[in-house]
Design a protein around this motif. Sequence first.
Motif, PDB file in Angstrom:
ATOM      1  N   GLY A 198       0.791  -1.226   0.000  1.00  0.00           N
ATOM      2  CA  GLY A 198       0.000   0.000   0.000  1.00  0.00           C
ATOM      3  C   GLY A 198       0.818   1.267   0.000  1.00  0.00           C
ATOM      4  O   GLY A 198       0.257   2.365  -0.182  1.00  0.00           O
ATOM      5  N   ASP A 199       2.142   1.191   0.205  1.00  0.00           N
ATOM      6  CA  ASP A 199       2.971   2.403   0.176  1.00  0.00           C
ATOM      7  C   ASP A 199       2.961   3.015  -1.226  1.00  0.00           C
ATOM      8  O   ASP A 199       3.012   2.304  -2.231  1.00  0.00           O
ATOM      9  N   PRO A 200       2.894   4.379  -1.340  1.00  0.00           N
ATOM     10  CA  PRO A 200       2.856   5.022  -2.660  1.00  0.00           C
ATOM     11  C   PRO A 200       4.163   4.847  -3.417  1.00  0.00           C
ATOM     12  O   PRO A 200       5.250   4.884  -2.828  1.00  0.00           O
ATOM     13  N   VAL A 201       4.033   4.653  -4.727  1.00  0.00           N
ATOM     14  CA  VAL A 201       5.207   4.495  -5.593  1.00  0.00           C
ATOM     15  C   VAL A 201       5.301   5.640  -6.596  1.00  0.00           C
ATOM     16  O   VAL A 201       6.344   6.275  -6.743  1.00  0.00           O
ATOM     17  N   ALA A 202       4.206   5.936  -7.318  1.00  0.00           N
ATOM     18  CA  ALA A 202       4.239   6.975  -8.342  1.00  0.00           C
ATOM     19  C   ALA A 202       2.830   7.481  -8.629  1.00  0.00           C
ATOM     20  O   ALA A 202       1.832   6.797  -8.368  1.00  0.00           O
ATOM     21  N   ASN A 203       2.748   8.717  -9.173  1.00  0.00           N
ATOM     22  CA  ASN A 203       1.481   9.290  -9.653  1.00  0.00           C
ATOM     23  C   ASN A 203       1.518   9.354 -11.176  1.00  0.00           C
ATOM     24  O   ASN A 203       2.489   9.859 -11.751  1.00  0.00           O
ATOM     25  N   ILE A 204       0.457   8.863 -11.815  1.00  0.00           N
ATOM     26  CA  ILE A 204       0.356   8.872 -13.271  1.00  0.00           C
ATOM     27  C   ILE A 204      -0.825   9.750 -13.679  1.00  0.00           C
ATOM     28  O   ILE A 204      -1.924   9.620 -13.115  1.00  0.00           O
ATOM     29  N   LEU A 205      -0.606  10.634 -14.659  1.00  0.00           N
ATOM     30  CA  LEU A 205      -1.661  11.509 -15.172  1.00  0.00           C
ATOM     31  C   LEU A 205      -1.928  11.191 -16.631  1.00  0.00           C
ATOM     32  O   LEU A 205      -0.985  10.989 -17.406  1.00  0.00           O
ATOM     33  N   ASP A 206      -3.201  11.210 -17.006  1.00  0.00           N
ATOM     34  CA  ASP A 206      -3.602  11.067 -18.408  1.00  0.00           C
ATOM     35  C   ASP A 206      -4.042  12.442 -18.905  1.00  0.00           C
ATOM     36  O   ASP A 206      -5.096  12.949 -18.496  1.00  0.00           O
ATOM     37  N   LEU A 207      -3.247  13.052 -19.789  1.00  0.00           N
ATOM     38  CA  LEU A 207      -3.523  14.400 -20.280  1.00  0.00           C
ATOM     39  C   LEU A 207      -3.943  14.427 -21.743  1.00  0.00           C
ATOM     40  O   LEU A 207      -3.948  15.491 -22.364  1.00  0.00           O
ATOM     41  N   LYS A 208      -4.280  13.256 -22.306  1.00  0.00           N
ATOM     42  CA  LYS A 208      -4.761  13.259 -23.690  1.00  0.00           C
ATOM     43  C   LYS A 208      -6.090  13.992 -23.798  1.00  0.00           C
ATOM     44  O   LYS A 208      -6.447  14.499 -24.856  1.00  0.00           O
ATOM     45  N   LYS A 209      -6.820  14.003 -22.721  1.00  0.00           N
ATOM     46  CA  LYS A 209      -8.007  14.834 -22.591  1.00  0.00           C
ATOM     47  C   LYS A 209      -7.868  15.653 -21.319  1.00  0.00           C
ATOM     48  O   LYS A 209      -7.315  15.185 -20.332  1.00  0.00           O
ATOM     49  N   ILE A 210      -8.376  16.879 -21.380  1.00  0.00           N
ATOM     50  CA  ILE A 210      -8.328  17.773 -20.229  1.00  0.00           C
ATOM     51  C   ILE A 210      -9.759  18.039 -19.766  1.00  0.00           C
ATOM     52  O   ILE A 210     -10.676  18.176 -20.578  1.00  0.00           O
ATOM     53  N   VAL A 211      -9.924  18.127 -18.469  1.00  0.00           N
ATOM     54  CA  VAL A 211     -11.241  18.402 -17.897  1.00  0.00           C
ATOM     55  C   VAL A 211     -11.208  19.772 -17.217  1.00  0.00           C
ATOM     56  O   VAL A 211     -10.279  20.071 -16.461  1.00  0.00           O
ATOM     57  N   ILE A 212     -12.201  20.601 -17.528  1.00  0.00           N
ATOM     58  CA  ILE A 212     -12.363  21.884 -16.847  1.00  0.00           C
ATOM     59  C   ILE A 212     -13.367  21.674 -15.716  1.00  0.00           C
ATOM     60  O   ILE A 212     -14.528  21.352 -15.951  1.00  0.00           O
ATOM     61  N   GLU A 213     -12.917  21.857 -14.501  1.00  0.00           N
ATOM     62  CA  GLU A 213     -13.795  21.705 -13.340  1.00  0.00           C
ATOM     63  C   GLU A 213     -14.302  23.077 -12.919  1.00  0.00           C
ATOM     64  O   GLU A 213     -13.517  23.989 -12.649  1.00  0.00           O
ATOM     65  N   ALA A 214     -15.632  23.242 -12.908  1.00  0.00           N
ATOM     66  CA  ALA A 214     -16.241  24.521 -12.558  1.00  0.00           C
ATOM     67  C   ALA A 214     -17.475  24.267 -11.704  1.00  0.00           C
ATOM     68  O   ALA A 214     -17.869  23.113 -11.471  1.00  0.00           O
ATOM     69  N   ASP A 215     -18.100  25.357 -11.239  1.00  0.00           N
ATOM     70  CA  ASP A 215     -19.289  25.263 -10.396  1.00  0.00           C
ATOM     71  C   ASP A 215     -20.404  26.106 -11.005  1.00  0.00           C
ATOM     72  O   ASP A 215     -20.170  27.225 -11.466  1.00  0.00           O
ATOM     73  N   VAL A 216     -21.628  25.577 -10.970  1.00  0.00           N
ATOM     74  CA  VAL A 216     -22.799  26.246 -11.534  1.00  0.00           C
ATOM     75  C   VAL A 216     -23.786  26.542 -10.414  1.00  0.00           C
ATOM     76  O   VAL A 216     -24.008  25.704  -9.532  1.00  0.00           O
ATOM     77  N   SER A 217     -24.393  27.725 -10.448  1.00  0.00           N
ATOM     78  CA  SER A 217     -25.354  28.104  -9.414  1.00  0.00           C
ATOM     79  C   SER A 217     -26.645  27.312  -9.575  1.00  0.00           C
ATOM     80  O   SER A 217     -26.947  26.762 -10.641  1.00  0.00           O
ATOM     81  N   GLU A 218     -27.431  27.284  -8.515  1.00  0.00           N
ATOM     82  CA  GLU A 218     -28.691  26.542  -8.532  1.00  0.00           C
ATOM     83  C   GLU A 218     -29.699  27.145  -9.499  1.00  0.00           C
ATOM     84  O   GLU A 218     -30.641  26.483  -9.926  1.00  0.00           O
TER      85      GLU A 218
END
Length: 365
Positions: A198-218
């Motif tokens: 369970g000890d961490p070894v590495a972080n891998i990112l997939d950047l072939k697609k990018i996600v824009i995270e935003a917030d929308v009002s009610e």
Amino acid sequence: MSRSSLLGFFAVRPYFISLFLIIALSLWLGMGMLSAEENSESEKTLEEVPLAKVAFETFNAQPTFKKIDLYGRTAPDRKARLGAEIAGKIIALSVNKGDSVKQGQVIARIDKGDLEMQLERAQAMLKVREKEYKAAQSLKNKGLQGEVAFSNAQASLVEAKASVSKAKLALRNTNVVAPFDGIVDHLHIEKGDFVGVGDPVANILDLKKIVIEADVSERHIQSLSLDQKANVRFINGETVSGVLRYISRVSSTTTNTFPIEVEIDNPEQRIPAGISAEVEMNLQTQLAVKITPAMLALDDSGNLGVKTLTNEMVKFVPIQLVKAEQDGVWLTGLGERVDIITTGQGFVRDGDKVIAVPASENTLN
């Protein structure tokens, strides 16, 4: 002259009293006639005030999208934090931080220890259990062995197969591999480190697609739908098209907004994660007219709106903004067809009767 003498004078000459009353009555009647003449002249002056002349233009409403602008940050399409699935010492690192990796590529190797010997022992035991199972089955078919002995031989065979699978899995887990194509964002270990399960070894990112995270009002969340188009503008001015791929069904308890995700392609992985972005999306369609800011006016209370015409009577309508553009604004709430005063609106008020002429005739110039 004493009071008694004055009374005696008027008593002998009563016509003086009649003359005084006639003069007073004449003065009262004359003042009334003068006042009536002044009122008549005032009303005549008011009636003679000319009506204001204004120019108007007719607008037909068009279906128009209302737009919202959201602000968010880019995030990787996928990210994984790889951990050790077996305890041991790191004997090799196959990549460096920032390297691109393919799915299944080895990132780090953990010391196998005696795992290969355990596999050989499990395989040897499996062969023994297979022979025992075949012998028990033959005896059972001949009626020389009971059901219980045959079931024990069958269970031992299953246990031996499980031991072989477990040993193979442990050997396979000595290699930490990439779960998908991506970039090694961070390495948590160095060669020679000891890791536990369970000890961490590495972080891998997939950047072939990018996600824009935003917030929308009610207010706007119910007007959005999955797979609708979105325009994304980055801090350097670059614009790209994206697709709304996720809408949260639960709002944030702190901001009362709903998280959304807009997906965009990033084939060359030029766009990094974590940069600011502005997202523009269309809401529901509304009927609206487009006017220039010069047509806007204020009412007596200081409210912003437009002055329209109905049977040559001025009607002030407060604005309901749909969207603003560089060359004008789109307003709703004016109906499918409306006459808007374009010249002279500053000289008339709500409820005034005016002389209205089309703006194309230029009669006010």
